[in-house]
Enzyme design. Structure first.
Site, PDB file in Angstrom:
ATOM      1  N   LEU A  67       4.513   9.506   6.959  1.00 14.54           N
ATOM      2  CA  LEU A  67       4.026   9.146   8.291  1.00 14.54           C
ATOM      3  C   LEU A  67       5.168   8.521   9.070  1.00 14.54           C
ATOM      4  CD1 LEU A  67       0.739   7.397   7.153  1.00 14.54           C
ATOM      5  CD2 LEU A  67       0.849   9.501   8.492  1.00 14.54           C
ATOM      6  N   LYS A  78      -3.090   0.706   5.000  1.00 11.94           N
ATOM      7  CA  LYS A  78      -2.071   1.494   4.305  1.00 11.94           C
ATOM      8  C   LYS A  78      -1.712   0.761   3.020  1.00 11.94           C
ATOM      9  CE  LYS A  78       2.311   3.866   5.120  1.00 11.94           C
ATOM     10  NZ  LYS A  78       3.097   3.356   4.026  1.00 11.94           N
ATOM     11  N   GLU A 133      -4.137   7.079  -2.893  1.00 12.85           N
ATOM     12  CA  GLU A 133      -3.079   6.159  -3.311  1.00 12.85           C
ATOM     13  C   GLU A 133      -3.405   5.566  -4.682  1.00 12.85           C
ATOM     14  OE1 GLU A 133      -0.863   6.325  -1.103  1.00 12.85           O
ATOM     15  OE2 GLU A 133       0.513   4.632  -1.361  1.00 12.85           O
ATOM     16  N   CYS A 187      18.873 -24.571 -24.155  1.00  8.87           N
ATOM     17  CA  CYS A 187      17.836 -25.161 -23.307  1.00  8.87           C
ATOM     18  C   CYS A 187      18.428 -26.351 -22.542  1.00  8.87           C
ATOM     19  CB  CYS A 187      16.661 -25.622 -24.162  1.00  8.87           C
ATOM     20  SG  CYS A 187      15.450 -26.567 -23.223  1.00  8.87           S
ATOM     21  N   CYS A 217      16.632 -29.754 -23.964  1.00  2.00           N
ATOM     22  CA  CYS A 217      16.801 -30.336 -25.298  1.00  2.00           C
ATOM     23  C   CYS A 217      18.025 -29.792 -26.026  1.00  2.00           C
ATOM     24  CB  CYS A 217      15.561 -30.090 -26.144  1.00  2.00           C
ATOM     25  SG  CYS A 217      15.312 -28.363 -26.556  1.00  2.00           S
ATOM     26  N   CYS A 241      13.031 -21.466 -24.812  1.00  2.00           N
ATOM     27  CA  CYS A 241      13.566 -22.510 -25.676  1.00  2.00           C
ATOM     28  C   CYS A 241      12.882 -22.342 -27.037  1.00  2.00           C
ATOM     29  CB  CYS A 241      13.217 -23.870 -25.073  1.00  2.00           C
ATOM     30  SG  CYS A 241      13.528 -25.252 -26.180  1.00  2.00           S
TER      31      CYS A 241
HETATM   32  S1  IVH Z   1      -2.366   9.885   5.067  1.00  4.04           S
HETATM   33  C1  IVH Z   1       0.504  13.190   6.298  1.00  4.04           C
HETATM   34  N1  IVH Z   1      -3.670   7.685   4.664  1.00  4.04           N
HETATM   35  O1  IVH Z   1       1.485   6.262   3.201  1.00  4.04           O
HETATM   36  C2  IVH Z   1      -0.519  12.169   5.981  1.00  4.04           C
HETATM   37  N2  IVH Z   1      -1.466   7.836   3.787  1.00  4.04           N
HETATM   38  O2  IVH Z   1       3.977   7.184   4.754  1.00  4.04           O
HETATM   39  C3  IVH Z   1      -0.007  11.117   5.074  1.00  4.04           C
HETATM   40  N3  IVH Z   1      -0.748   5.847   2.527  1.00  4.04           N
HETATM   41  O3  IVH Z   1       2.578   9.004   1.343  1.00  4.04           O
HETATM   42  C4  IVH Z   1      -1.008  10.547   4.203  1.00  4.04           C
HETATM   43  N4  IVH Z   1      -2.615   4.718   2.785  1.00  4.04           N
HETATM   44  O4  IVH Z   1       1.420   7.115   0.106  1.00  4.04           O
HETATM   45  C5  IVH Z   1      -2.510   8.332   4.457  1.00  4.04           C
HETATM   46  N5  IVH Z   1      -4.980   5.816   4.381  1.00  4.04           N
HETATM   47  C6  IVH Z   1      -3.835   6.448   4.171  1.00  4.04           C
HETATM   48  C7  IVH Z   1      -2.768   5.884   3.434  1.00  4.04           C
HETATM   49  C8  IVH Z   1      -1.584   6.597   3.267  1.00  4.04           C
HETATM   50  C9  IVH Z   1      -1.403   4.717   2.255  1.00  4.04           C
HETATM   51  C10 IVH Z   1       0.636   6.153   2.097  1.00  4.04           C
HETATM   52  C11 IVH Z   1       0.785   7.432   1.321  1.00  4.04           C
HETATM   53  C12 IVH Z   1       1.715   8.277   2.126  1.00  4.04           C
HETATM   54  C13 IVH Z   1       2.440   7.266   2.936  1.00  4.04           C
HETATM   55  C14 IVH Z   1       2.910   7.881   4.229  1.00  4.04           C
END
Ligand code: IVH
Length: 670
Positions: free
Chosen positions: A84, A117, A175, A401, A404, A425
């Protein structure tokens, strides 16, 4: 600057970034913070924007990660797993939305699916005919690694799905992460929870993966046969119905104003969550619009990650102290020039252990970046080597230590076949002053003898005055002498005397816990207590060194047995225990099995009015109730005090757990 110079700077930055990629993705040991990594990436992309002749196949604008390691079979993702783009402020968000409107050639109100995220590792789950067929890592976004068996060890990942409407062919993405509390238990092996998750997922033997509790939250799909979902939020609902965990904080919001407000609120709340989040993801909710918007070379046009500002600051290391804990662990602590991090003045930062100092080459005098997150002790994230003094020397970790002078040792773990990262220790008793003081503090602590008139500071003071050397000395204190000390008077001495006298009545499990035997925490002490039932039986086993008998007890393993054995091999420890049994009235198995709360489980959240958490727990346990530390469907009561954790409350409501105040609990007990 001429073209040659700019190209050189650009190529160097890419080389540096790829080096960090390698450390991060392949070796699970990053040396720079995520924020610094983002800046480096940003600089490269800015250079490319400004000088269109710059090109490199390793640029982050064409590559989204490091190549997967060779030890797993490869898998080509049917749909690439992209990353992203990041937003840090309102302007970035406005640009993001403006681009969407330009692309769609219309300006209207957009609905966003807003999702925390989670800072973990993404994984792709491929289901065919309602069965998990493959579990794949992201790898470089195009080619991942097949880690099915490792992913199958995660309880949140369904292996067979027999729910109506579940597609015959579907790839679910989400995730994998480790909870903060679970990370704490293994933090000496990994730099952060994310690396712990990644390292654990990439174990060659799934049995190794299984040892560490990983979690999975689902948030999107790679492909779906006959997708009928119109909205991302609708898909999240489907995921839930199919048996996947989705994030409880997902929400639909309408415009940038709402996004910013929610971001501000969530940024504060994130420290209360039991997992790491590094921002919020905003996705255009309408999947039809998502399809129209499509992707740039490495990220979707319809989603963005709005990052949280890191709670960190730079300061200077003034000195490195070595603290010694109750179990003899030598913990290096950096004393730093006081610095304000998110409203709290920080002057100490943990350096974890000797290996961490070596790995990051942390030295006295260094300028360092320190991070503070929630209740976690501030820690050093990175050293600014460019500002290092020419004459600085690497830090030499003491081999003896500092308290001691005994030899210190990094224990060898037969199971992991590795030396422990922590140096200890070898004087595992009251012979080492620092260990002795810490052991005494443990002995009087809330969950042990609970002598509240004798706080940690008083223990230190009494130690310095030679009033205390061993736990039994507490019961032979000369109160006349104490009364003459500065800060003490008739009343405070009388209170101290009362609380010491009261502590003599102690239940067996508290007594076992109070001894401060390594690996015998409160829970294990209760398990042992349930087994031996009486102090006399316990002493009998101790004297005969028959700890192997405990091996039959569920919850006690080799580690605990070895620890008990070595504790009692020390004659001094044995003498202390025997002397204490003569002073104390150790009540045999008092956890009545048939109390009024029999078979009922309780959990606490928030600050209770007028009593401590330890006391409330003991109230429940005295009546045969069981206290637990997570909300799940087997929980009977959530006891709520002031400022409870909203998440726990929400979970409890969702699972129909009965919610009570402290008064409600008291009513249950009449
Ligand atoms: S959407 C193309 N949704 O963020 C869409 N990603 O920088 C990408 N991540 O690789 C995935 N929470 O590891 C999405 N609710 C969420 C997320 C999420 C964490 C992480 C994921 C991804 C990274 C993108």
């Amino acid at each position: 600057m001429n073209r040659k110079k700019i190209t050189q700077i650009y190529n160097n930055k890419i080389k540096e970034l790829n080096n960090h990629n390698k450390l991060y993705y392949s070796e699970n040991s990053p040396v720079i913070s995520d924020a610094k990594y983002d800046i480096l990436k940003f600089e490269i992309i800015e250079l490319e924007k400004n000088y269109n002749y710059l090109k490199n196949k390793n640029s982050p604008s064409t590559n989204v990660g490091y190549k997967p390691s060779k030890s797993f079979e490869k898998f080509k993702h049917k749909v690439p797993m992209l990353s992203l783009s990041n937003a840090f402020d309102k302007e970035d968000l406005e640009n993001f939305e403006k681009k969407i409107f330009n692309y769609l050639n219309k300006k209207s109100i957009l609905e966003y699916s807003v999702e925390p995220k989670i800072d973990g590792i993404s994984a792709s789950l491929i289901y065919k005919n309602k069965k998990l067929q493959y579990g794949v890592s992201r790898g470089d976004g195009k080619i991942g690694e097949i880690i099915t068996d490792n992913l199958k060890t995660i309880k949140d990942i369904p292996i067979n799905i027999d729910k109506k409407g579940f597609p015959n062919e579907v790839e679910i993405r989400g995730e994998v992460f480790i909870k903060k509390k679970d990370f704490l238990k293994i933090s000496s092996n990994f730099a952060n929870p994310r690396n712990a998750a990644s390292g654990t997922l990439r174990q060659k033997d799934p049995k190794e993966t299984k040892k560490i509790p990983l979690n999975f939250i689902a948030y999107t799909f790679g492909y779906i046969q006959n997708n009928s979902c119109k909205y991302q939020s609708e898909f999240l609902e489907d995921l839930k119905r199919w048996g996947f965990k989705t994030n409880a904080d997902n929400i639909i919001l309408k415009d940038i104003g709402e996004l910013i407000k929610f971001h501000e609120k969530f940024e504060k709340k994130r420290f209360d969550l039991d997992y790491d989040v590094d921002g919020l993801v905003y996705k255009v909710n309408d999947i039809g619009l998502q399809n129209r918007l499509g992707f740039t070379s490495n990220s979707p046009r319809w989603a963005i990650a709005h990052k949280f500002s890191a709670d960190s600051a730079t300061t200077k290391i003034l000195k490195i102290d070595i603290q010694i804990g109750r179990t003899g662990a030598l913990t290096p602590v950096a004393k730093v020039e006081p610095v304000n991090i998110g409203g709290v003045v920080v002057s100490n930062a943990t350096l974890h252990n000797e290996d961490e100092i070596k790995r990051k080459d942390i030295r006295v005098g260094d300028n360092v970046k320190i991070e503070r997150a929630g209740d976690v002790i501030p820690h050093v994230i990175e050293v600014d080597v460019s500002r290092r003094n020419k004459n600085s020397k690497p830090f030499i970790f003491p081999e003896k230590c500092p308290s001691c002078g005994s030899k210190t040792l990094k224990e060898y773990n037969k199971t992991t076949k590795k030396h422990d990262a922590v140096r200890r220790c070898t004087n595992d008793s009251y012979g080492c002053e620092k260990i002795g003081i810490e052991k005494l503090k443990h002995f009087i602590s809330k969950e042990a003898l609970n002598i509240d008139g004798l706080g940690k500071k008083v223990v230190e003071n009494f130690w310095n005055l030679k009033f205390l050397r061993k736990p039994q000395d507490i019961f032979k204190l000369d109160y006349d002498k104490i009364e003459k000390l500065e800060g003490w008077g008739k009343l405070s001495v009388s209170n101290l005397k009362i609380s010491i006298e009261n502590s003599k009545e102690v239940s067996l499990h508290r007594f076992i816990f109070s001894l401060g035997i390594r690996h015998i925490g409160s829970e294990n002490a209760k398990i042992i207590c349930d087994y031996v039932k009486s102090i006399s039986k316990f002493i009998e086993l101790v004297k005969k060194k028959q700890f192997y008998k405990f091996l039959n007890i569920d919850g006690i393993g080799e580690t605990q047995i070895n620890s008990l054995t070595s504790f009692f091999e020390n004659q001094q420890n044995l003498n202390i225990v025997i002397e204490l049994t003569n002073i104390l009235n150790i009540k045999n198995q008092t956890l009545s099995k048939n109390g009024i709360l029999k078979n009922k489980t309780f959990m606490f959240t928030g600050k209770l009015n007028g009593i401590s958490r330890a006391e409330a727990k003991s109230m429940v346990e005295k009546n045969s109730g069981i206290t637990v530390s997570s909300v799940n469907k087997n929980l009977n009561y959530l006891i709520v005090g002031d400022k409870p954790t909203k998440r726990k409350l929400d979970q409890a409501k969702l699972l129909d757990v009965e919610i009570l105040s402290l008064d409600g609990l008291k009513k249950l007990l009449n």
